[in-house]
Design a protein around this motif. Sequence first.
Motif, PDB file in Angstrom:
ATOM      1  N   TYR A 101      -9.892  -3.980  53.534  1.00 41.07           N
ATOM      2  CA  TYR A 101      -9.310  -2.935  54.062  1.00 41.07           C
ATOM      3  C   TYR A 101     -10.265  -2.318  52.287  1.00 41.07           C
ATOM      4  O   TYR A 101     -10.312  -0.836  52.050  1.00 41.07           O
ATOM      5  CB  TYR A 101      -8.478  -3.268  53.368  1.00 41.07           C
ATOM      6  CG  TYR A 101      -7.967  -3.245  54.726  1.00 41.07           C
ATOM      7  CD1 TYR A 101      -7.043  -2.402  55.517  1.00 41.07           C
ATOM      8  CD2 TYR A 101      -7.389  -4.856  54.731  1.00 41.07           C
ATOM      9  CE1 TYR A 101      -6.499  -2.520  56.724  1.00 41.07           C
ATOM     10  CE2 TYR A 101      -6.961  -5.170  55.709  1.00 41.07           C
ATOM     11  CZ  TYR A 101      -6.550  -4.501  57.377  1.00 41.07           C
ATOM     12  OH  TYR A 101      -5.922  -4.506  57.893  1.00 41.07           O
ATOM     13  N   ARG A 102     -11.818  -2.496  52.228  1.00 44.01           N
ATOM     14  CA  ARG A 102     -12.315  -1.975  50.807  1.00 44.01           C
ATOM     15  C   ARG A 102     -11.561  -1.587  49.492  1.00 44.01           C
ATOM     16  O   ARG A 102     -12.016  -0.661  49.645  1.00 44.01           O
ATOM     17  CB  ARG A 102     -12.780  -0.763  52.323  1.00 44.01           C
ATOM     18  CG  ARG A 102     -14.152  -1.046  52.695  1.00 44.01           C
ATOM     19  CD  ARG A 102     -14.616  -0.193  53.845  1.00 44.01           C
ATOM     20  NE  ARG A 102     -14.522   0.687  53.805  1.00 44.01           N
ATOM     21  CZ  ARG A 102     -13.729   1.199  54.700  1.00 44.01           C
ATOM     22  NH1 ARG A 102     -13.247   0.515  55.709  1.00 44.01           N
ATOM     23  NH2 ARG A 102     -12.507   2.521  54.537  1.00 44.01           N
ATOM     24  N   VAL A 103     -10.916  -2.226  48.883  1.00 49.55           N
ATOM     25  CA  VAL A 103      -9.818  -2.338  48.173  1.00 49.55           C
ATOM     26  C   VAL A 103     -10.950  -3.257  46.934  1.00 49.55           C
ATOM     27  O   VAL A 103     -10.262  -4.464  47.526  1.00 49.55           O
ATOM     28  CB  VAL A 103      -8.298  -2.370  48.254  1.00 49.55           C
ATOM     29  CG1 VAL A 103      -7.961  -1.821  46.698  1.00 49.55           C
ATOM     30  CG2 VAL A 103      -7.981  -1.160  48.929  1.00 49.55           C
ATOM     31  N   SER A 104     -11.249  -2.781  45.631  1.00 51.13           N
ATOM     32  CA  SER A 104     -11.945  -3.976  45.091  1.00 51.13           C
ATOM     33  C   SER A 104     -10.876  -4.097  44.054  1.00 51.13           C
ATOM     34  O   SER A 104     -10.003  -3.308  43.052  1.00 51.13           O
ATOM     35  CB  SER A 104     -13.273  -2.989  44.010  1.00 51.13           C
ATOM     36  OG  SER A 104     -13.720  -3.742  43.753  1.00 51.13           O
ATOM     37  N   THR A 105     -10.547  -5.052  44.106  1.00 50.57           N
ATOM     38  CA  THR A 105     -10.116  -5.788  42.358  1.00 50.57           C
ATOM     39  C   THR A 105     -10.702  -5.637  41.090  1.00 50.57           C
ATOM     40  O   THR A 105     -10.097  -6.080  41.189  1.00 50.57           O
ATOM     41  CB  THR A 105      -9.589  -7.462  42.944  1.00 50.57           C
ATOM     42  OG1 THR A 105     -11.409  -8.256  42.950  1.00 50.57           O
ATOM     43  CG2 THR A 105      -9.508  -6.593  44.551  1.00 50.57           C
ATOM     44  N   SER A 106     -11.857  -4.822  41.088  1.00 47.27           N
ATOM     45  CA  SER A 106     -12.703  -5.420  39.736  1.00 47.27           C
ATOM     46  C   SER A 106     -12.348  -4.126  39.069  1.00 47.27           C
ATOM     47  O   SER A 106     -11.837  -3.003  39.328  1.00 47.27           O
ATOM     48  CB  SER A 106     -14.030  -4.669  40.270  1.00 47.27           C
ATOM     49  OG  SER A 106     -15.038  -4.446  39.346  1.00 47.27           O
ATOM     50  N   PRO A 107     -11.767  -4.341  37.691  1.00 50.67           N
ATOM     51  CA  PRO A 107     -11.087  -3.475  36.315  1.00 50.67           C
ATOM     52  C   PRO A 107     -11.990  -2.423  36.731  1.00 50.67           C
ATOM     53  O   PRO A 107     -11.444  -1.359  35.741  1.00 50.67           O
ATOM     54  CB  PRO A 107     -11.425  -4.528  35.477  1.00 50.67           C
ATOM     55  CG  PRO A 107     -10.879  -5.729  35.887  1.00 50.67           C
ATOM     56  CD  PRO A 107     -11.797  -5.684  37.474  1.00 50.67           C
ATOM     57  N   LEU A 108     -13.224  -2.518  36.817  1.00 47.49           N
ATOM     58  CA  LEU A 108     -14.309  -1.361  36.663  1.00 47.49           C
ATOM     59  C   LEU A 108     -13.972  -0.528  37.539  1.00 47.49           C
ATOM     60  O   LEU A 108     -14.640   0.744  37.253  1.00 47.49           O
ATOM     61  CB  LEU A 108     -15.657  -2.081  36.369  1.00 47.49           C
ATOM     62  CG  LEU A 108     -16.345  -3.025  35.065  1.00 47.49           C
ATOM     63  CD1 LEU A 108     -17.387  -3.580  35.273  1.00 47.49           C
ATOM     64  CD2 LEU A 108     -16.134  -2.400  33.959  1.00 47.49           C
ATOM     65  N   ALA A 109     -13.535  -0.796  38.887  1.00 57.14           N
ATOM     66  CA  ALA A 109     -13.860  -0.199  39.738  1.00 57.14           C
ATOM     67  C   ALA A 109     -12.519   0.623  39.922  1.00 57.14           C
ATOM     68  O   ALA A 109     -12.106   1.824  40.419  1.00 57.14           O
ATOM     69  CB  ALA A 109     -13.513  -0.527  41.162  1.00 57.14           C
ATOM     70  N   LYS A 110     -11.253   0.277  39.065  1.00 59.58           N
ATOM     71  CA  LYS A 110     -10.031   1.055  38.848  1.00 59.58           C
ATOM     72  C   LYS A 110      -8.971   1.572  40.179  1.00 59.58           C
ATOM     73  O   LYS A 110      -8.783   3.047  40.244  1.00 59.58           O
ATOM     74  CB  LYS A 110     -10.119   2.653  38.207  1.00 59.58           C
ATOM     75  CG  LYS A 110     -11.287   1.641  37.201  1.00 59.58           C
ATOM     76  CD  LYS A 110     -10.658   3.604  35.712  1.00 59.58           C
ATOM     77  CE  LYS A 110     -11.592   2.774  34.119  1.00 59.58           C
ATOM     78  NZ  LYS A 110     -11.646   4.204  33.238  1.00 59.58           N
ATOM     79  N   SER A 119     -18.881   7.522  46.115  1.00 56.67           N
ATOM     80  CA  SER A 119     -20.127   6.955  46.284  1.00 56.67           C
ATOM     81  C   SER A 119     -20.240   5.037  46.135  1.00 56.67           C
ATOM     82  O   SER A 119     -21.152   4.018  46.202  1.00 56.67           O
ATOM     83  CB  SER A 119     -21.608   7.649  46.731  1.00 56.67           C
ATOM     84  OG  SER A 119     -21.909   8.070  45.709  1.00 56.67           O
ATOM     85  N   LYS A 120     -20.269   5.151  44.632  1.00 54.80           N
ATOM     86  CA  LYS A 120     -20.064   3.755  43.650  1.00 54.80           C
ATOM     87  C   LYS A 120     -19.427   3.016  43.748  1.00 54.80           C
ATOM     88  O   LYS A 120     -19.465   2.416  42.936  1.00 54.80           O
ATOM     89  CB  LYS A 120     -20.484   4.799  42.357  1.00 54.80           C
ATOM     90  CG  LYS A 120     -22.123   5.487  41.635  1.00 54.80           C
ATOM     91  CD  LYS A 120     -22.249   6.126  41.034  1.00 54.80           C
ATOM     92  CE  LYS A 120     -23.447   7.068  40.889  1.00 54.80           C
ATOM     93  NZ  LYS A 120     -23.374   7.377  38.832  1.00 54.80           N
ATOM     94  N   GLY A 121     -18.135   3.440  44.751  1.00 53.83           N
ATOM     95  CA  GLY A 121     -17.269   2.442  44.677  1.00 53.83           C
ATOM     96  C   GLY A 121     -16.309   2.322  43.699  1.00 53.83           C
ATOM     97  O   GLY A 121     -15.687   1.478  43.379  1.00 53.83           O
ATOM     98  N   ARG A 122     -15.849   3.656  43.019  1.00 55.33           N
ATOM     99  CA  ARG A 122     -15.222   3.942  41.348  1.00 55.33           C
ATOM    100  C   ARG A 122     -14.196   4.619  42.037  1.00 55.33           C
ATOM    101  O   ARG A 122     -14.676   5.671  43.203  1.00 55.33           O
ATOM    102  CB  ARG A 122     -15.936   4.521  40.653  1.00 55.33           C
ATOM    103  CG  ARG A 122     -16.760   3.392  39.399  1.00 55.33           C
ATOM    104  CD  ARG A 122     -17.616   3.854  38.401  1.00 55.33           C
ATOM    105  NE  ARG A 122     -16.695   4.164  38.102  1.00 55.33           N
ATOM    106  CZ  ARG A 122     -16.181   3.680  36.093  1.00 55.33           C
ATOM    107  NH1 ARG A 122     -16.820   2.413  36.287  1.00 55.33           N
ATOM    108  NH2 ARG A 122     -15.703   4.250  35.647  1.00 55.33           N
ATOM    109  N   ALA A 123     -12.986   4.762  41.972  1.00 52.44           N
ATOM    110  CA  ALA A 123     -11.511   5.202  42.212  1.00 52.44           C
ATOM    111  C   ALA A 123     -12.371   6.690  41.512  1.00 52.44           C
ATOM    112  O   ALA A 123     -12.427   6.990  39.826  1.00 52.44           O
ATOM    113  CB  ALA A 123     -10.646   4.553  41.612  1.00 52.44           C
TER     114      ALA A 123
END
Length: 307
Positions: free
Chosen positions: A206-215, A237-241
Amino acid sequence: MGLLTGLCAFLYHLPQIYKWLLKPYYITSFLLTISFVVVRKTPGLCEHLVTQREDGNSCDFDWRELEILMFLSAIVMMKNRRAITVEQHIGNLLMFSKVANCILFFRMDIRFGILYLALCLAFVMTCQPPLYMGPEYIKYFSDKTIDEELQRDSRVTWLVEFYANWSSDCQSFAPIFANLSLNYNCAGLRFGKIDIGRYEEVSKKYRVSTSPLAKQLPSVLLFQGGREVMRRPMVDSKGRAVSWTMNEENIIREFNLNELFQKSKKLNKSHGSKEEEQNGSQPQEGGEELPPDTDNTEQPKESKKDQ
């Protein structure tokens, strides 16, 4: 005026704050927060501490310590501007106070700094923030059940929170999402949650990142007919919220919950009238039926304690 408003808010939430402070996590965190002040001001101990004050008074703060404390206050005020719940306000205060204490202890005496850092690490590894255990109408998914539930009935709309137990933002958002489920849950509009910190395959699908940097935690996704319709926060586009305040008002407005709820109620009423017309008749095999409109939804297969 701002001070008066803050005081009124504090007094309003005082019973809830009192309950929090009785929990081991908050008691320990509070003791770590005030430890430097206690050491610096305790008679019999402060006389033996190093100080940079010109008068040699080691039981009072020197100018550098006051500067660090003022900087801490500014950081907490900036972070709390985006805080939504009282838990977030208190959490920011406790977290940044421990960081400032670590700096102050290392500056005072490296032995105190090492001891304080060891205590903080032990606290992080052994104490976890208490999870929300209040009332809610939420179904907890696993990696094996989420796809089946979302595609079971195309007429049911799902609002699903993707979260991780270790995320403080997810813990703060838990009571907000629970309150939404209490107000808007019905047979045609359901609420669900899945711990993607536990199920990495679901996170990737579902393309939800668990990385703290992605927020991206927590992320709330709306599903209709088993397909994703929208999500908040959005991702660039960079994968950040994309910066977005995750509060109850924004969720209701962005996902149009009032309109979805009214449509779901009409769907339930039309389904009820059809049942009355078929009085006593058996439903056809393979036909899809929505359960009666009730807030008492299916029990989650995984309890919050298991999560």
